[in-house]
Motif scaffolding. Structure first.
Motif, PDB file in Angstrom:
ATOM      1  N   GLU A 114      52.679  56.628  37.821  1.00  7.09           N
ATOM      2  CA  GLU A 114      52.053  56.717  36.496  1.00  7.09           C
ATOM      3  C   GLU A 114      53.092  56.596  35.378  1.00  7.09           C
ATOM      4  N   GLU A 115      54.253  57.204  35.567  1.00  6.66           N
ATOM      5  CA  GLU A 115      55.324  57.084  34.563  1.00  6.66           C
ATOM      6  C   GLU A 115      55.819  55.644  34.468  1.00  6.66           C
ATOM      7  N   SER A 116      55.996  55.002  35.611  1.00  3.89           N
ATOM      8  CA  SER A 116      56.426  53.599  35.633  1.00  3.89           C
ATOM      9  C   SER A 116      55.431  52.712  34.902  1.00  3.89           C
ATOM     10  N   TRP A 117      54.156  52.904  35.221  1.00  7.19           N
ATOM     11  CA  TRP A 117      53.131  52.063  34.601  1.00  7.19           C
ATOM     12  C   TRP A 117      53.055  52.302  33.105  1.00  7.19           C
ATOM     13  N   ALA A 118      53.214  53.532  32.662  1.00  7.92           N
ATOM     14  CA  ALA A 118      53.210  53.809  31.215  1.00  7.92           C
ATOM     15  C   ALA A 118      54.380  53.085  30.552  1.00  7.92           C
ATOM     16  N   ARG A 119      55.531  53.099  31.186  1.00  5.50           N
ATOM     17  CA  ARG A 119      56.687  52.383  30.642  1.00  5.50           C
ATOM     18  C   ARG A 119      56.435  50.878  30.602  1.00  5.50           C
ATOM     19  N   ARG A 123      56.243  48.456  27.339  1.00  2.00           N
ATOM     20  CA  ARG A 123      57.140  47.297  27.270  1.00  2.00           C
ATOM     21  C   ARG A 123      56.364  46.017  26.973  1.00  2.00           C
ATOM     22  N   ASP A 124      55.223  45.829  27.647  1.00  4.31           N
ATOM     23  CA  ASP A 124      54.488  44.571  27.561  1.00  4.31           C
ATOM     24  C   ASP A 124      53.504  44.502  26.402  1.00  4.31           C
ATOM     25  N   GLY A 125      53.154  45.642  25.829  1.00  2.00           N
ATOM     26  CA  GLY A 125      52.325  45.656  24.637  1.00  2.00           C
ATOM     27  C   GLY A 125      50.857  45.349  24.870  1.00  2.00           C
ATOM     28  N   GLU A 126      50.135  45.364  23.780  1.00  5.84           N
ATOM     29  CA  GLU A 126      48.681  45.178  23.778  1.00  5.84           C
ATOM     30  C   GLU A 126      48.280  43.815  24.358  1.00  5.84           C
ATOM     31  N   GLU A 127      49.116  42.809  24.132  1.00  9.91           N
ATOM     32  CA  GLU A 127      48.823  41.448  24.594  1.00  9.91           C
ATOM     33  C   GLU A 127      48.586  41.390  26.110  1.00  9.91           C
ATOM     34  N   GLN A 128      49.237  42.277  26.848  1.00 10.87           N
ATOM     35  CA  GLN A 128      49.129  42.261  28.308  1.00 10.87           C
ATOM     36  C   GLN A 128      48.219  43.365  28.868  1.00 10.87           C
ATOM     37  N   ARG A 129      47.450  44.036  28.006  1.00  8.01           N
ATOM     38  CA  ARG A 129      46.621  45.156  28.474  1.00  8.01           C
ATOM     39  C   ARG A 129      45.657  44.729  29.576  1.00  8.01           C
ATOM     40  N   GLU A 130      44.980  43.625  29.388  1.00  6.46           N
ATOM     41  CA  GLU A 130      44.024  43.145  30.400  1.00  6.46           C
ATOM     42  C   GLU A 130      44.732  42.888  31.733  1.00  6.46           C
ATOM     43  N   PHE A 131      45.902  42.268  31.670  1.00  3.54           N
ATOM     44  CA  PHE A 131      46.671  42.013  32.891  1.00  3.54           C
ATOM     45  C   PHE A 131      46.998  43.323  33.598  1.00  3.54           C
ATOM     46  N   TRP A 132      47.462  44.310  32.844  1.00  2.00           N
ATOM     47  CA  TRP A 132      47.854  45.591  33.433  1.00  2.00           C
ATOM     48  C   TRP A 132      46.683  46.283  34.122  1.00  2.00           C
ATOM     49  N   ASN A 133      45.478  46.159  33.581  1.00  2.00           N
ATOM     50  CA  ASN A 133      44.313  46.771  34.226  1.00  2.00           C
ATOM     51  C   ASN A 133      44.136  46.230  35.650  1.00  2.00           C
ATOM     52  N   GLY A 134      44.279  44.929  35.805  1.00  2.00           N
ATOM     53  CA  GLY A 134      44.185  44.326  37.138  1.00  2.00           C
ATOM     54  C   GLY A 134      45.420  44.592  37.980  1.00  2.00           C
ATOM     55  N   TRP A 135      46.584  44.614  37.319  1.00  2.00           N
ATOM     56  CA  TRP A 135      47.836  44.828  38.043  1.00  2.00           C
ATOM     57  C   TRP A 135      47.846  46.180  38.754  1.00  2.00           C
ATOM     58  N   GLU A 136      47.423  47.230  38.082  1.00  2.00           N
ATOM     59  CA  GLU A 136      47.466  48.558  38.676  1.00  2.00           C
ATOM     60  C   GLU A 136      46.651  48.610  39.970  1.00  2.00           C
ATOM     61  N   ARG A 137      45.485  47.994  39.965  1.00  2.00           N
ATOM     62  CA  ARG A 137      44.672  47.935  41.189  1.00  2.00           C
ATOM     63  C   ARG A 137      45.397  47.154  42.283  1.00  2.00           C
ATOM     64  N   ALA A 138      45.971  46.021  41.915  1.00  2.00           N
ATOM     65  CA  ALA A 138      46.661  45.174  42.898  1.00  2.00           C
ATOM     66  C   ALA A 138      47.892  45.874  43.470  1.00  2.00           C
ATOM     67  N   GLU A 139      48.647  46.555  42.627  1.00  2.00           N
ATOM     68  CA  GLU A 139      49.847  47.241  43.115  1.00  2.00           C
ATOM     69  C   GLU A 139      49.466  48.398  44.035  1.00  2.00           C
TER      70      GLU A 139
END
Length: 185
Positions: A114-119, A123-139
């Protein structure tokens, strides 16, 4: 040639640590798995990695791969990765089962998910929010099916200044060591 992997959750500091380690190793080349993975192949890149990178390096040849542009969503121009006594591979999944037979050493960035993902999100900002939602599930799914941490010989823990490097689950039980930023200059 020895492959040294730096694995951990997205946002755990793998790239920064690998860069520092590469400097300490006299300019060892670093392969960032973010350059190998793609939107449609977040973790399904091992065959390509073997064909484009591990195969040539194991023969003492310069490898060539096309780094993926995450914003343009396509590979860029080919980039060389020279054969060297030590080549660092950093990224989520660098210590996966398909790569472990080729690794001389696996290090795990020991930062809670959770700390890693928050960082990473910061780092990646609002522009990548949608990507991160899918990334967390995939990781989550990747590490549930193919965990790396249990096979790490060393755990890397970031401190206020520098890092503590301690034996990991697959370590030898050797004494831990501390590495400060001044050690890396």
């Amino acid at each position: 040639m020895r492959l040294v992997a730096v694995d951990g959750h997205a946002g755990s500091g793998k790239s920064t640590f690998a860069g520092l380690l590469a400097e300490r190793l006299g300019g060892a080349p670093v392969l960032h798995l973010d350059d190998i993975a793609r939107h449609d192949e977040l973790f399904d890149w091992t065959t390509r990695l073997h064909d484009e990178v591990i195969g040539p390096l194991s023969r003492g040849e310069t490898a060539h791969y096309a780094p993926y542009d995450w914003r343009a969503r396509r590979p860029g121009p080919p980039r060389p990765l020279p054969a060297a006594p030590v080549v660092l591979v950093e990224g989520v999944g660098a210590g996966r089962a398909a790569l472990r037979p080729y690794l001389a050493l696996l290090l795990w960035m020991d930062v809670p998910r959770e700390e890693s993902w928050a960082r990473g999100r910061a780092r990646d900002g609002e522009e990548q929010r949608e990507f991160w939602n899918g990334w967390e599930r995939a990781e989550r799914a990747h590490f549930a099916d193919d965990p790396s941490r249990p096979f790490a010989r060393l755990l890397v823990r970031q401190r206020h200044q520098g890092y503590d490097v301690v034996p990991g689950p697959a370590g030898t039980g050797e004494s831990p060591c501390a590495i400060t930023h001044s050690d890396w200059s």
